[in-house]
Write a protein that holds these residues in place. Structure first.
Motif, PDB file in Angstrom:
ATOM      1  N   LYS A  50       0.839  -1.204   0.000  1.00  0.00           N
ATOM      2  CA  LYS A  50       0.000   0.000   0.000  1.00  0.00           C
ATOM      3  C   LYS A  50       0.866   1.243   0.000  1.00  0.00           C
ATOM      4  O   LYS A  50       1.836   1.326   0.743  1.00  0.00           O
ATOM      5  CB  LYS A  50      -0.916   0.024   1.231  1.00  0.00           C
ATOM      6  CG  LYS A  50      -2.145  -0.858   1.119  1.00  0.00           C
ATOM      7  CD  LYS A  50      -3.068  -0.621   2.307  1.00  0.00           C
ATOM      8  CE  LYS A  50      -4.333  -1.455   2.188  1.00  0.00           C
ATOM      9  NZ  LYS A  50      -5.228  -1.243   3.348  1.00  0.00           N
ATOM     10  N   ASP A  51       0.484   2.224  -0.817  1.00  0.00           N
ATOM     11  CA  ASP A  51       1.125   3.532  -0.807  1.00  0.00           C
ATOM     12  C   ASP A  51       0.185   4.543  -0.163  1.00  0.00           C
ATOM     13  O   ASP A  51      -1.018   4.322  -0.040  1.00  0.00           O
ATOM     14  CB  ASP A  51       1.452   3.983  -2.236  1.00  0.00           C
ATOM     15  CG  ASP A  51       2.613   3.196  -2.827  1.00  0.00           C
ATOM     16  OD1 ASP A  51       3.521   2.831  -2.056  1.00  0.00           O
ATOM     17  OD2 ASP A  51       2.594   2.944  -4.041  1.00  0.00           O
ATOM     18  N   GLY A  52       0.762   5.683   0.226  1.00  0.00           N
ATOM     19  CA  GLY A  52      -0.059   6.764   0.759  1.00  0.00           C
ATOM     20  C   GLY A  52      -0.596   6.504   2.141  1.00  0.00           C
ATOM     21  O   GLY A  52      -1.653   7.020   2.508  1.00  0.00           O
ATOM     22  N   VAL A  53       0.130   5.708   2.952  1.00  0.00           N
ATOM     23  CA  VAL A  53      -0.307   5.421   4.318  1.00  0.00           C
ATOM     24  C   VAL A  53       0.747   5.926   5.295  1.00  0.00           C
ATOM     25  O   VAL A  53       1.910   6.145   4.928  1.00  0.00           O
ATOM     26  CB  VAL A  53      -0.567   3.916   4.536  1.00  0.00           C
ATOM     27  CG1 VAL A  53      -1.638   3.423   3.578  1.00  0.00           C
ATOM     28  CG2 VAL A  53       0.711   3.107   4.363  1.00  0.00           C
ATOM     29  N   ILE A  54       0.338   6.110   6.558  1.00  0.00           N
ATOM     30  CA  ILE A  54       1.298   6.527   7.581  1.00  0.00           C
ATOM     31  C   ILE A  54       1.091   5.694   8.844  1.00  0.00           C
ATOM     32  O   ILE A  54      -0.017   5.279   9.170  1.00  0.00           O
ATOM     33  CB  ILE A  54       1.194   8.035   7.911  1.00  0.00           C
ATOM     34  CG1 ILE A  54      -0.163   8.395   8.495  1.00  0.00           C
ATOM     35  CG2 ILE A  54       1.489   8.883   6.692  1.00  0.00           C
ATOM     36  CD1 ILE A  54      -0.261   9.836   8.990  1.00  0.00           C
ATOM     37  N   LEU A  55       2.189   5.443   9.534  1.00  0.00           N
ATOM     38  CA  LEU A  55       2.174   4.778  10.830  1.00  0.00           C
ATOM     39  C   LEU A  55       2.451   5.835  11.886  1.00  0.00           C
ATOM     40  O   LEU A  55       3.437   6.567  11.790  1.00  0.00           O
ATOM     41  CB  LEU A  55       3.243   3.683  10.883  1.00  0.00           C
ATOM     42  CG  LEU A  55       3.409   2.949  12.218  1.00  0.00           C
ATOM     43  CD1 LEU A  55       2.178   2.099  12.521  1.00  0.00           C
ATOM     44  CD2 LEU A  55       4.672   2.084  12.198  1.00  0.00           C
ATOM     45  N   ILE A  56       1.567   5.927  12.885  1.00  0.00           N
ATOM     46  CA  ILE A  56       1.702   6.996  13.874  1.00  0.00           C
ATOM     47  C   ILE A  56       1.734   6.435  15.297  1.00  0.00           C
ATOM     48  O   ILE A  56       1.191   5.369  15.580  1.00  0.00           O
ATOM     49  CB  ILE A  56       0.552   8.030  13.764  1.00  0.00           C
ATOM     50  CG1 ILE A  56      -0.808   7.364  13.992  1.00  0.00           C
ATOM     51  CG2 ILE A  56       0.594   8.736  12.424  1.00  0.00           C
ATOM     52  CD1 ILE A  56      -1.979   8.336  14.039  1.00  0.00           C
ATOM     53  N   LYS A  57       2.376   7.199  16.165  1.00  0.00           N
ATOM     54  CA  LYS A  57       2.297   6.965  17.603  1.00  0.00           C
ATOM     55  C   LYS A  57       1.395   8.045  18.179  1.00  0.00           C
ATOM     56  O   LYS A  57       1.708   9.236  18.081  1.00  0.00           O
ATOM     57  CB  LYS A  57       3.672   7.032  18.258  1.00  0.00           C
ATOM     58  CG  LYS A  57       3.634   6.842  19.780  1.00  0.00           C
ATOM     59  CD  LYS A  57       5.029   6.808  20.380  1.00  0.00           C
ATOM     60  CE  LYS A  57       4.959   6.717  21.911  1.00  0.00           C
ATOM     61  NZ  LYS A  57       4.237   5.524  22.379  1.00  0.00           N
ATOM     62  N   ASN A  58       0.269   7.643  18.747  1.00  0.00           N
ATOM     63  CA  ASN A  58      -0.681   8.600  19.297  1.00  0.00           C
ATOM     64  C   ASN A  58      -0.151   9.190  20.603  1.00  0.00           C
ATOM     65  O   ASN A  58       0.372   8.465  21.453  1.00  0.00           O
ATOM     66  CB  ASN A  58      -2.038   7.932  19.521  1.00  0.00           C
ATOM     67  CG  ASN A  58      -2.712   7.565  18.219  1.00  0.00           C
ATOM     68  OD1 ASN A  58      -2.852   8.400  17.337  1.00  0.00           O
ATOM     69  ND2 ASN A  58      -3.106   6.306  18.074  1.00  0.00           N
ATOM     70  N   LEU A  59      -0.273  10.495  20.744  1.00  0.00           N
ATOM     71  CA  LEU A  59       0.237  11.208  21.917  1.00  0.00           C
ATOM     72  C   LEU A  59      -0.892  11.708  22.811  1.00  0.00           C
ATOM     73  O   LEU A  59      -0.849  11.535  24.029  1.00  0.00           O
ATOM     74  CB  LEU A  59       1.100  12.394  21.475  1.00  0.00           C
ATOM     75  CG  LEU A  59       2.272  12.074  20.544  1.00  0.00           C
ATOM     76  CD1 LEU A  59       2.980  13.356  20.138  1.00  0.00           C
ATOM     77  CD2 LEU A  59       3.246  11.112  21.212  1.00  0.00           C
ATOM     78  N   TYR A  60      -1.894  12.350  22.217  1.00  0.00           N
ATOM     79  CA  TYR A  60      -3.008  12.922  22.972  1.00  0.00           C
ATOM     80  C   TYR A  60      -4.319  12.587  22.259  1.00  0.00           C
ATOM     81  O   TYR A  60      -4.400  12.667  21.035  1.00  0.00           O
ATOM     82  CB  TYR A  60      -2.883  14.441  23.085  1.00  0.00           C
ATOM     83  CG  TYR A  60      -1.634  14.906  23.801  1.00  0.00           C
ATOM     84  CD1 TYR A  60      -1.574  14.932  25.193  1.00  0.00           C
ATOM     85  CD2 TYR A  60      -0.516  15.313  23.080  1.00  0.00           C
ATOM     86  CE1 TYR A  60      -0.422  15.360  25.845  1.00  0.00           C
ATOM     87  CE2 TYR A  60       0.637  15.738  23.727  1.00  0.00           C
ATOM     88  CZ  TYR A  60       0.672  15.754  25.109  1.00  0.00           C
ATOM     89  OH  TYR A  60       1.806  16.161  25.757  1.00  0.00           O
ATOM     90  N   LEU A  61      -5.340  12.248  23.046  1.00  0.00           N
ATOM     91  CA  LEU A  61      -6.664  11.960  22.506  1.00  0.00           C
ATOM     92  C   LEU A  61      -7.674  12.927  23.109  1.00  0.00           C
ATOM     93  O   LEU A  61      -7.608  13.252  24.294  1.00  0.00           O
ATOM     94  CB  LEU A  61      -7.074  10.523  22.823  1.00  0.00           C
ATOM     95  CG  LEU A  61      -6.171   9.427  22.250  1.00  0.00           C
ATOM     96  CD1 LEU A  61      -6.597   8.073  22.785  1.00  0.00           C
ATOM     97  CD2 LEU A  61      -6.187   9.440  20.728  1.00  0.00           C
ATOM     98  N   SER A  62      -8.610  13.357  22.289  1.00  0.00           N
ATOM     99  CA  SER A  62      -9.625  14.325  22.703  1.00  0.00           C
ATOM    100  C   SER A  62     -10.895  13.600  23.129  1.00  0.00           C
ATOM    101  O   SER A  62     -11.382  12.710  22.430  1.00  0.00           O
ATOM    102  CB  SER A  62      -9.935  15.271  21.539  1.00  0.00           C
ATOM    103  OG  SER A  62     -10.975  16.155  21.872  1.00  0.00           O
ATOM    104  N   CYS A  63     -11.421  13.971  24.306  1.00  0.00           N
ATOM    105  CA  CYS A  63     -12.731  13.487  24.747  1.00  0.00           C
ATOM    106  C   CYS A  63     -13.774  14.532  24.347  1.00  0.00           C
ATOM    107  O   CYS A  63     -13.705  15.675  24.799  1.00  0.00           O
ATOM    108  CB  CYS A  63     -12.747  13.282  26.252  1.00  0.00           C
ATOM    109  SG  CYS A  63     -11.639  12.000  26.847  1.00  0.00           S
ATOM    110  N   ASP A  64     -14.736  14.139  23.515  1.00  0.00           N
ATOM    111  CA  ASP A  64     -15.716  15.092  22.990  1.00  0.00           C
ATOM    112  C   ASP A  64     -17.133  14.566  23.151  1.00  0.00           C
ATOM    113  O   ASP A  64     -17.386  13.364  22.951  1.00  0.00           O
ATOM    114  CB  ASP A  64     -15.443  15.361  21.512  1.00  0.00           C
ATOM    115  CG  ASP A  64     -14.107  16.062  21.296  1.00  0.00           C
ATOM    116  OD1 ASP A  64     -13.930  17.156  21.842  1.00  0.00           O
ATOM    117  OD2 ASP A  64     -13.240  15.498  20.599  1.00  0.00           O
ATOM    118  N   PRO A  65     -18.087  15.457  23.481  1.00  0.00           N
ATOM    119  CA  PRO A  65     -19.471  15.026  23.677  1.00  0.00           C
ATOM    120  C   PRO A  65     -20.080  14.314  22.469  1.00  0.00           C
ATOM    121  O   PRO A  65     -20.919  13.420  22.635  1.00  0.00           O
ATOM    122  CB  PRO A  65     -20.209  16.340  23.977  1.00  0.00           C
ATOM    123  CG  PRO A  65     -19.169  17.223  24.582  1.00  0.00           C
ATOM    124  CD  PRO A  65     -17.901  16.879  23.841  1.00  0.00           C
TER     125      PRO A  65
END
Length: 480
Positions: A50-65
């Motif tokens: 697959k091209d055009g993909v990224i592997l990320i390490k999540n740092l902060y997540l948003s809690c939203d209503p």
């Protein structure tokens, strides 16, 4: 990095902690509607097919209503798909790119946008992600003031409400991620601003930190209509709606002719099987009120304009932002469900991993040694400097810990220099002339941890090596 499960051809397979959605919810969500698991693994490389993909390490997540709506199966009229039972929750977050085959992102970039509630994510369609250009503010801000919450406040107030300096503005849920910003935008424009919140602590925050003219605890008001008449004797021109229900009904009868309502949310209704009816809609006609609901996803074309407006306000200290950050995915479910009972104070964020120096470290004052020094070395900038004053973590070891990252001294051309203060006492007069005025003028604060009597000296001394002291440890024999 998560626990390494295996390492093949220099590519690590690690445990990937996730928050999974268990099943669809009726009524108020609870922590038990989610499960935190480390059973899953992820290979820290991109798929070769697959091209055009990224592997990320999540740092902060948003809690939203809005995430509450995704916990209901096929919610009528919903603008976003329901969560899938057995799969990770998803929402807005901030992450670091580990690997990329997409032309817009490279390894080491920081991004904001939709991601899963897990340590690592493979994003197969990163088109909607935003590359973070400004890292001189906390990265967590991109879940809030510089993310969806900030955009919501900006678009709702400036674009939907068309404010004027003379307007009287009311903000419900005013201490939340959006409300605190709306109030400050309004004050910067010169409006009269009142906010409502659900505790004394939050009311104090609105008046003393965010600069609202007035604020009240709606839970202590038996008659919301009377409360609004008390704070708005001449009526309301702008209402930023976050709550719905009884609050909206009371507001409608207190609005002025040609008033404006930006409908951002109705959090009081999200957990009800039957929404409360609004009885005062007739005032839309009688007062010629414009009431407009909006989704921020329709307005992201304004993000550059928003950033150019808000970022300088943050940098100049003209806007204050309060975050309520919990550490670790294990605390994510409680943080999310706490939104619906008002437990959060400010923007609710889940921190998975902190990035305190996204642009690297220039100076490190070394007092600890060991693992801390090893971690610092790999994060230093070119031509950085390290003053080695002490290595307290090593003083009680029979065998000192090895430092593995000394290669960075060469790669980054770092100067690391140890020193003994006894070699520099010729500088004491110069030091005194510099520091004494700073103390006298209150520009420097110094904390001492003083114990009384020689009998307490041994405990004070050995306490240094387990970190019991707070500030400079001193034994007082006699006070003068």
């Amino acid at each position: 990095m998560g626990d390494v499960v295996e390492s093949l051809t220099d590519v690590a397979v690690v445990r990937n902690t996730q928050v999974l959605f268990k099943d669809y919810v009726k009524g108020y969500p609870t922590k038990s509607d989610m499960v935190v698991t480390s059973d899953g693994t992820i290979r820290l490389e991109l798929p070769k097919d697959k091209d055009g993909v990224i592997l990320i390490k999540n740092l902060y997540l948003s809690c939203d209503p809005y995430m509450r709506g995704r916990m209901t199966k096929d919610k009528k009229g919903s603008y976003v798909a329901s969560f899938t039972p057995g799969s990770p929750l998803a929402g807005y977050g901030v992450a670091k790119v580990l690997e990329s085959s997409h032309s817009d992102f490279k390894k080491g970039d920081f991004i904001s946008g939709l991601t899963n509630w897990e340590e690592y994510s493979l994003i197969t369609d990163p088109q909607s992600l935003i590359k973070i250009q400004h890292t001189d503010v906390p990265l967590s801000y991109y879940t809030g003031i510089l993310g969806m919450a900030g955009m919501t406040a900006y678009v709702g107030f400036y674009e939907i409400c068309s404010p004027k300096k003379t307007d009287a503005v009311f903000v419900s849920a005013a201490s939340g991620a959006v409300g605190q910003l709306v109030g400050q935008f309004a004050k910067l424009l010169g409006c009269y601003v009142v906010g409502s919140a659900g505790s004394k602590e939050k009311v104090d925050l609105l008046k003393n930190k965010f600069g609202f003219d007035e604020a009240f605890n709606y839970k202590e008001e038996g008659d919301l209509d009377a409360a609004l008449k008390r704070y708005f004797p001449d009526g309301i021109d702008i209402y930023f709606e976050n709550v719905g229900g009884k609050m909206l009904d009371a507001v409608l009868s207190n609005m002025n002719v040609h008033a404006r309502i930006a409908v951002c949310g109705m959090i009081s209704q999200y957990n009800l099987n039957q929404h409360e009816g609004i009885n005062n809609l007739i005032f839309l006609i009688l007062k010629r009120i414009r009431m407009e609901g909006f989704l921020i996803t329709d307005h992201y074309n304004l993000y550059p304009k928003f950033l150019n407006t808000v970022l300088p306000l943050i940098q100049e200290g003209k806007i204050t932002y309060v975050e309520d950050i919990v550490d670790g995915l294990k605390n994510g479910p409680a943080a999310l469900v706490g939104l619906f009972s008002g437990k959060n104070v400010g923007k609710q964020v889940v921190a998975i991993a902190h990035e305190y120096f996204p642009d690297g470290i220039d100076i490190y004052f070394e007092n600890v040694g060991g693992k801390m020094l090893d971690a610092v070395l790999s994060n230093m900038n070119v031509h950085a400097r390290i003053a080695v004053c002490g290595m307290i973590s090593q003083y009680n070891l029979n065998q000192h810990e090895g430092i593995n990252n000394l290669i960075f001294l060469i790669l980054k051309r770092i100067r690391m220099e140890g020193f003994l203060i006894t070699d520099h006492y010729h500088l004491y007069p110069k030091f005194l002339n510099t520091v004494l005025p700073l103390i006298q003028e209150g520009k420097i604060t110094y904390v001492e941890d003083i114990v009384d009597g020689l009998k307490n000296g041994p405990a004070a001394l050995v306490g240094l090596f387990s970190g019991k002291n707070v500030g400079k440890q001193v034994v007082a024999i006699a006070h003068e």
